[in-house]
Design a protein around this motif. Structure first.
Motif, PDB file in Angstrom:
ATOM      1  N   PRO B  31       2.446   0.068   4.469  1.00  0.00           N
ATOM      2  CA  PRO B  31       3.174  -0.910   3.666  1.00  0.00           C
ATOM      3  C   PRO B  31       3.799  -0.262   2.430  1.00  0.00           C
ATOM      4  N   ASN B  32       4.934  -0.786   2.036  1.00  0.00           N
ATOM      5  CA  ASN B  32       5.584  -0.413   0.769  1.00  0.00           C
ATOM      6  C   ASN B  32       5.972   1.062   0.655  1.00  0.00           C
ATOM      7  N   VAL B  33       6.318   1.694   1.756  1.00  0.00           N
ATOM      8  CA  VAL B  33       6.755   3.087   1.677  1.00  0.00           C
ATOM      9  C   VAL B  33       8.278   3.202   1.712  1.00  0.00           C
ATOM     10  N   GLY B  34       8.954   2.065   1.867  1.00  0.00           N
ATOM     11  CA  GLY B  34      10.413   2.092   1.850  1.00  0.00           C
ATOM     12  C   GLY B  34      11.058   1.990   3.220  1.00  0.00           C
ATOM     13  N   LYS B  35      10.341   1.402   4.192  1.00  0.00           N
ATOM     14  CA  LYS B  35      10.912   1.250   5.531  1.00  0.00           C
ATOM     15  C   LYS B  35      12.152   0.370   5.510  1.00  0.00           C
ATOM     16  N   SER B  36      12.037  -0.764   4.826  1.00  0.00           N
ATOM     17  CA  SER B  36      13.168  -1.692   4.816  1.00  0.00           C
ATOM     18  C   SER B  36      14.339  -1.109   4.039  1.00  0.00           C
ATOM     19  N   THR B  37      14.046  -0.370   2.964  1.00  0.00           N
ATOM     20  CA  THR B  37      15.111   0.276   2.203  1.00  0.00           C
ATOM     21  C   THR B  37      15.827   1.296   3.081  1.00  0.00           C
ATOM     22  N   LEU B  38      15.045   2.037   3.849  1.00  0.00           N
ATOM     23  CA  LEU B  38      15.604   3.020   4.767  1.00  0.00           C
ATOM     24  C   LEU B  38      16.415   2.328   5.863  1.00  0.00           C
ATOM     25  N   ALA B  53       3.065  -4.367  -1.091  1.00  0.00           N
ATOM     26  CA  ALA B  53       2.681  -4.206   0.306  1.00  0.00           C
ATOM     27  C   ALA B  53       2.681  -5.558   0.994  1.00  0.00           C
ATOM     28  N   GLY B  54       3.455  -5.701   2.043  1.00  0.00           N
ATOM     29  CA  GLY B  54       3.459  -6.954   2.791  1.00  0.00           C
ATOM     30  C   GLY B  54       4.746  -7.724   2.625  1.00  0.00           C
ATOM     31  N   LYS B  55       5.766  -7.059   2.109  1.00  0.00           N
ATOM     32  CA  LYS B  55       7.064  -7.722   1.922  1.00  0.00           C
ATOM     33  C   LYS B  55       7.644  -8.146   3.268  1.00  0.00           C
ATOM     34  N   THR B  56       7.692  -7.227   4.197  1.00  0.00           N
ATOM     35  CA  THR B  56       8.235  -7.539   5.516  1.00  0.00           C
ATOM     36  C   THR B  56       7.093  -8.003   6.418  1.00  0.00           C
ATOM     37  N   VAL B  57       7.219  -9.199   7.000  1.00  0.00           N
ATOM     38  CA  VAL B  57       6.157  -9.645   7.897  1.00  0.00           C
ATOM     39  C   VAL B  57       6.650  -9.882   9.316  1.00  0.00           C
ATOM     40  N   MET B 135      10.654  10.936  -1.935  1.00  0.00           N
ATOM     41  CA  MET B 135      10.610  12.318  -2.397  1.00  0.00           C
ATOM     42  C   MET B 135      10.920  12.403  -3.889  1.00  0.00           C
ATOM     43  N   ASP B 136      11.848  11.551  -4.351  1.00  0.00           N
ATOM     44  CA  ASP B 136      12.205  11.578  -5.775  1.00  0.00           C
ATOM     45  C   ASP B 136      10.997  11.228  -6.637  1.00  0.00           C
ATOM     46  N   GLU B 137      10.255  10.202  -6.191  1.00  0.00           N
ATOM     47  CA  GLU B 137       9.102   9.787  -6.976  1.00  0.00           C
ATOM     48  C   GLU B 137       8.035  10.886  -6.978  1.00  0.00           C
ATOM     49  N   ALA B 162      14.879  10.062   0.254  1.00  0.00           N
ATOM     50  CA  ALA B 162      14.739   9.118  -0.850  1.00  0.00           C
ATOM     51  C   ALA B 162      15.657   7.972  -0.484  1.00  0.00           C
ATOM     52  N   ALA B 163      15.063   6.938   0.104  1.00  0.00           N
ATOM     53  CA  ALA B 163      15.843   5.903   0.787  1.00  0.00           C
ATOM     54  C   ALA B 163      16.848   5.216  -0.119  1.00  0.00           C
ATOM     55  N   ASN B 164      16.473   4.999  -1.383  1.00  0.00           N
ATOM     56  CA  ASN B 164      17.392   4.239  -2.238  1.00  0.00           C
ATOM     57  C   ASN B 164      18.474   5.126  -2.826  1.00  0.00           C
ATOM     58  N   TYR B 523       4.659   1.093 -10.712  1.00  0.00           N
ATOM     59  CA  TYR B 523       5.765   0.339 -11.311  1.00  0.00           C
ATOM     60  C   TYR B 523       7.035   1.107 -11.030  1.00  0.00           C
ATOM     61  N   ARG B 524       8.100   0.386 -10.715  1.00  0.00           N
ATOM     62  CA  ARG B 524       9.368   1.061 -10.436  1.00  0.00           C
ATOM     63  C   ARG B 524      10.469   0.396 -11.240  1.00  0.00           C
ATOM     64  N   VAL B 525      11.456   1.188 -11.637  1.00  0.00           N
ATOM     65  CA  VAL B 525      12.604   0.599 -12.332  1.00  0.00           C
ATOM     66  C   VAL B 525      13.386  -0.211 -11.303  1.00  0.00           C
TER      67      VAL B 525
HETATM   68  N1  LIG Z   1      12.231   5.755  -6.106  1.00  0.00           N
HETATM   69  C1  LIG Z   1      12.280   5.339  -4.835  1.00  0.00           C
HETATM   70  N2  LIG Z   1      11.999   4.057  -4.557  1.00  0.00           N
HETATM   71  C2  LIG Z   1      12.063   3.667  -3.269  1.00  0.00           C
HETATM   72  C3  LIG Z   1      12.403   4.558  -2.218  1.00  0.00           C
HETATM   73  N3  LIG Z   1      12.349   3.879  -1.051  1.00  0.00           N
HETATM   74  C4  LIG Z   1      11.998   2.619  -1.364  1.00  0.00           C
HETATM   75  N4  LIG Z   1      11.842   2.466  -2.698  1.00  0.00           N
HETATM   76  C5  LIG Z   1      11.379   1.254  -3.393  1.00  0.00           C
HETATM   77  O1  LIG Z   1      10.079   0.987  -2.894  1.00  0.00           O
HETATM   78  C6  LIG Z   1       9.838  -0.399  -2.780  1.00  0.00           C
HETATM   79  C7  LIG Z   1       9.397  -0.767  -1.395  1.00  0.00           C
HETATM   80  O2  LIG Z   1      10.479  -0.668  -0.503  1.00  0.00           O
HETATM   81  P1  LIG Z   1      10.537  -1.504   0.868  1.00  0.00           P
HETATM   82  O3  LIG Z   1      11.717  -0.957   1.603  1.00  0.00           O
HETATM   83  O4  LIG Z   1      10.466  -2.958   0.636  1.00  0.00           O
HETATM   84  O5  LIG Z   1       9.198  -1.020   1.561  1.00  0.00           O
HETATM   85  P2  LIG Z   1       8.624  -1.405   3.010  1.00  0.00           P
HETATM   86  O6  LIG Z   1       8.039  -0.170   3.567  1.00  0.00           O
HETATM   87  O7  LIG Z   1       9.647  -2.084   3.818  1.00  0.00           O
HETATM   88  O8  LIG Z   1       7.451  -2.392   2.594  1.00  0.00           O
HETATM   89  P3  LIG Z   1       6.694  -3.507   3.513  1.00  0.00           P
HETATM   90  O9  LIG Z   1       7.747  -4.300   4.163  1.00  0.00           O
HETATM   91  O10 LIG Z   1       5.907  -4.287   2.507  1.00  0.00           O
HETATM   92  O11 LIG Z   1       5.828  -2.761   4.437  1.00  0.00           O
HETATM   93  C8  LIG Z   1      11.115  -1.075  -3.221  1.00  0.00           C
HETATM   94  O12 LIG Z   1      10.961  -1.471  -4.567  1.00  0.00           O
HETATM   95  C9  LIG Z   1      12.173   0.010  -3.084  1.00  0.00           C
HETATM   96  O13 LIG Z   1      13.212  -0.179  -3.995  1.00  0.00           O
HETATM   97  C10 LIG Z   1      12.687   5.927  -2.556  1.00  0.00           C
HETATM   98  O14 LIG Z   1      12.963   6.777  -1.707  1.00  0.00           O
HETATM   99  N5  LIG Z   1      12.615   6.250  -3.867  1.00  0.00           N
END
Ligand SMILES: Nc1nc2c(ncn2[C@@H]2O[C@H](COP(=O)(O)OP(=O)(O)OP(=O)(O)O)[C@@H](O)[C@H]2O)c(=O)[nH]1
Ligand SMILES: [Mg+2]
Lengths: 84, 699
Positions: B31-38, B53-57, B135-137, B162-164, B523-525
């Motif tokens: 969870p929360n590793v950036g799958k949806s962002t990617l 963690a748990g945004k996407t269900v 990777m950026d973080e 770095a997905a974003n 915490y993230r900006v």
């Molecule tokens: N700095 C940084 N932030 C990222 C990166 N990828 C994702 N994020 C941030 O990480 C948070 C989680 O991203 P999601 O894409 O929602 O993660 P997810 O894996 O889909 O999460 P679940 O659906 O809960 O499993 C968001 O606030 C994104 O903006 C990255 O490569 N670098």
């Protein structure tokens, strides 16, 4: 000097090494998935305002666990493990 | 948190994920590793993301930028031995969805945990690509990762991303196009386990016939998990239990394990420990830390946001601040919109001047007015609150709120994650109900679903704001006072949530709280620009769509009811009179109660319908803003007590139709759905009656 206590008795700032993990099957799985296994180093990083749950740093991630669940995890506290 | 058709409607089903001509690729990971962002970056789509963690269900599908590859965004999962509904969905897709390639997304700042899932995915026989995201973080935290070494050890393609920031996107696309590798490193288990697995594997080999990895299935069957077994049987089309040979082999293998001292619990531990040790081995030397692990800044912020003295005041302050911005910010666009619609109405009027009176009346006084009201008065606060809340979510505050609110939920014998689903309810109750999938225990999940509509969703905000602005707050600091009162209403909603949860767990949903873990992410900006543009646009489009779909017919019905007469009186008068006695008891009147009933499709149409009904009974009323509305309502006998009663009932009454349908789908039980409708209604009616009694006694 080392002392062995339950994970839930760790005070914020204290570090410890996991000795054993006892919990009902599903929680045990979850603990193991999070990397909470024998030998893992953990640190208590905070308590919620009501005193329970507490937050632990486990392998780079901060996880909140209720005292009743953390009670099954035995840990060994290393002295001088204060968080600066 | 999200209120779009994809998060509440039929889009939530997996049906849209049908395989196209190109390969099918799944995005899996913790969870929360950036799958949806990617996913968004690879497809150009707008799947909701959030820092918890748990945004996407639910699984979501889309076409990759190459126009060929079908990509599926999965809910996060810690392992393939799932616990909760959303993790099951991810596991089922990886194991039985027959993806051509699985991209396992890992968090570079806690890589061992990601490797755990990588190794498990390799075991299923899938073709795997590893994406080391964030990777950026990691760099910021002084963590460096030797990607080539990782790739060599794993025997898999590994891409740092770095997905974003689009970093690594091209390489990842290339790796996906190359199809990944099925020759990844396999975990070796203790000899006793390997021997038992080999026996079962030999029997399974022929039966499975290459459709899945026999060794993986053998290992799972040694320590069977009912939901996984059921999914596997459905996929393979035969019952494991009915298979004589398999059954006896399994029994023998388990007996063999027992003789080695491996009862089910020990076996599970042995299996997972072996995977963990292998994951550690992969990372050892490939990941190096230049700084102490964990972020000092995060801990300091946590100290503030979850500290004993500061946690609750800060929570209220954040809420009040957001509400203040909403109330203040909504005024201006609302006035502009009202002016625009007034002009439009004049144009429409003159265009229809030759049409018969009933056509003009139905279209302009009925349909147009209600839609105009929804858009000009209801939409602005919704479009402002939503992005503000999303910014909090993106920053990582929601899990902290859940952490702080866990204690009261525990006292109600509920799960602390209910605080997360409750927060989602502020955005949309239907999305909140779907979000309850993150709660493992079925009892606690039901508790969370049944009580979700006790917090006012976005659609009810404008009504509350309008009531407060018109009847309660006045003077110089009006918007600050409004925000404070609104905060009070929110707190009341949260208190009612606790009361209802406690009531339920003492009666129909009795039980003890189960265990859970809650991640507190860094915490993230927040991505301000993206969040604001996206959620304002998404929200606007969604509400506009819904207002046409729900408000327009409702406006038509009201107009018809006001103009069709039965026995000398209009249908509207009949209905209102019928409802009046019950409504009066609650400090309302028949028209308002009727508006609540007709507002079932969407809460934001309740007030517009009531206005429409009043005006059609003969009062003269231009489109106008809240000031005009105030005098109209006052002429109908409204006082501040009426306004408070409307607020109470708006806060606590049956959920909207979308939420009810979602409840029906998620609980699978008409009885529970009925309970979810009755519970807040009873609470709301009781609150209104008590309030009016108190006013009468004291005043
Ligand atoms: N700095 C940084 N932030 C990222 C990166 N990828 C994702 N994020 C941030 O990480 C948070 C989680 O991203 P999601 O894409 O929602 O993660 P997810 O894996 O889909 O999460 P679940 O659906 O809960 O499993 C968001 O606030 C994104 O903006 C990255 O490569 N670098
Ligand atoms: Mg996601």
């Amino acid at each position: 000097m080392e002392r062995q206590i339950k994970m839930c008795s760790l005070r914020p700032g204290e570090r410890a090494e996991v000795v054993s993990v006892e919990a009902e099957a599903r929680m045990q799985r979850r603990f193991l998935d999070l990397g909470l296994a024998e030998g893992t180093e953990i640190e208590c990083v905070g308590r919620s305002p009501a005193g329970d749950p507490s937050a632990y740093l486990i392998r780079g991630a901060v996880i909140a666990i209720r005292a009743s669940d953390a009670a099954g995890v035995a840990v060994r506290v290393r002295e001088g493990g204060k968080w600066a | 948190m999200g209120l779009t058709s994809s998060s509440t409607g039929a889009g939530a089903a997996l049906s849209s994920l049908a395989r196209g001509e190109g390969p099918l690729v799944a995005l899996a990971g913790n969870p929360n590793v950036g799958k949806s962002t990617l996913f968004n970056s690879l497809t150009g789509m707008r799947q909701h993301t959030g820092n918890w963690a748990g945004k996407t269900v639910v699984c979501a599908g889309g076409k990759c930028r190459d126009g060929l590859t079908a990509l599926v965004d999965l809910p996060g999962t810690y392992s393939l031995m799932a616990r909760s509904a959303e993790e099951e969905a991810a596991r089922d897709f990886i194991c039985f969805g027959e993806p051509d390639t699985v991209v396992v997304v890992c968090d570079a700042t806690c890589l061992e945990r990601g490797m755990n899932l990588v190794l498990q995915t390799v075991e299923t026989g899938a073709r795997v690509v590893v994406s080391v995201n964030l990777m950026d973080e990691a760099e910021r935290k002084g963590i460096s990762i030797d990607l080539p070494l990782l790739s060599e050890r794993l025997g898999l393609p590994v891409v740092g991303t770095a997905a974003n920031k689009k970093r690594g996107r091209a390489e990842l696309l290339e790796a996906i196009a190359a199809g990944g590798s099925s020759g990844g490193m396999r975990v070796r288990y203790p000899d006793a386990v390997e021997k038992a697995a080999a026996r079962v594997e030999a029997v399974l080999e022929k039966r499975v016939n290459g459709r899945m990895d026999a060794r993986w299935l053998a290992l799972r069957l040694l320590d069977p998990d009912p939901s996984l077994t059921a999914s596997a049987e459905r996929f393979l089309g035969f019952s494991f239990f009915a298979d004589e040979k398999l059954r006896t082999t399994l029994a023998e293998a388990r007996l063999g394990l027992l003789r080695e001292g491996l009862d089910p619990a020990r076996l599970r531990e042995a299996v997972v420990s072996a995977i963990l040790a292998a994951a550690d081995g992969v990372c050892a030397g490939a990941v190096s830390f230049k700084k102490e692990r964990g972020s000092a800044l995060d801990r300091r912020l946590d100290h503030l946001f979850t500290g004993k003295l500061t946690a609750y005041p800060l929570m209220l302050l954040l809420l009040a601040g957001i509400l203040w911005l909403t109330v203040t910010g909504a005024n201006y666009p609302s006035e502009l919109l009202v002016k625009g619609f007034e002009r439009l109405e004049r144009l429409l009027d003159s265009a229809l001047s030759g049409a018969p009176w009933w056509l003009r009346g139905a279209l302009v006084d009925g349909v147009f007015r209600v839609v105009a009201w929804v858009v000009s008065v209801m939409l602005p606060p919704m479009a402002i609150f939503f992005p503000l809340f999303t910014i909090l979510e993106d920053a990582g505050y929601l899990p902290r709120a859940a952490y702080v609110l866990d204690a009261p939920f525990r006292r109600c014998r509920a799960c602390g994650k209910q605080a997360l689903t409750m927060c989602m309810g502020f955005g949309c109750n239907a999305a909140g109900v779907v979000g309850c999938r993150i709660i493992d225990s079925p009892r606690e999940r039901l508790l969370a679903m049944l009580t979700n509509s006790f917090v006012p969703c976005n659609g009810r905000f404008p009504t509350l704001i309008a009531m407060i602005t018109m009847f309660c707050a006045a003077g110089r600091a009006a918007s600050a006072a409004s925000a404070l009162m609104l905060t009070g209403v929110m707190v009341l909603g949260v208190a009612a949530t606790f009361a209802a949860t406690k009531l339920l767990s003492a009666t129909v949903l009795r039980g003890t709280p189960s265990s859970f873990t809650l991640e507190l992410p860094p915490y993230r900006v927040p991505q301000f620009g993206r969040v604001i543009v996206r959620s304002v646009l998404d929200r606007t489009v969604f509400v506009l769509g819904r207002s046409v779909a729900a408000a327009a017919p409702a406006g038509l019905i009201i107009w018809l009811a006001a103009n069709v007469t039965l026995g000398g009186e209009t249908v509207l008068t009949h209905c209102a009179r019928f409802l009046d006695p019950a409504a009066r008891l609650m400090g309302l009147d028949g028209v308002i109660l009727l508006a609540f009933i007709l507002g079932l499709p969407a809460n934001e149409i309740v007030l517009p319908i009531a206005v429409m009904a009043y005006t059609s009974q003969g009062s003269l009323f231009g489109l106008g803003g809240l000031a005009e509305l105030r005098s109209l309502l006052a002429a109908q006998g409204w006082t501040w007590t009426t306004a408070v009663s409307v607020m109470l009932f708006s806060l606590m009454h049956w959920p909207c139709a979308t939420t009810l349908l979602t409840l029906r789908r998620e609980s699978g039980s008409p009885g529970m759905t009925a309970l979810a409708a009755a519970l807040p209604t009873v609470f709301g009616a009781a609150a209104c009656i008590l309030f009016n009694l108190a006013v009468r006694l004291l005043g």
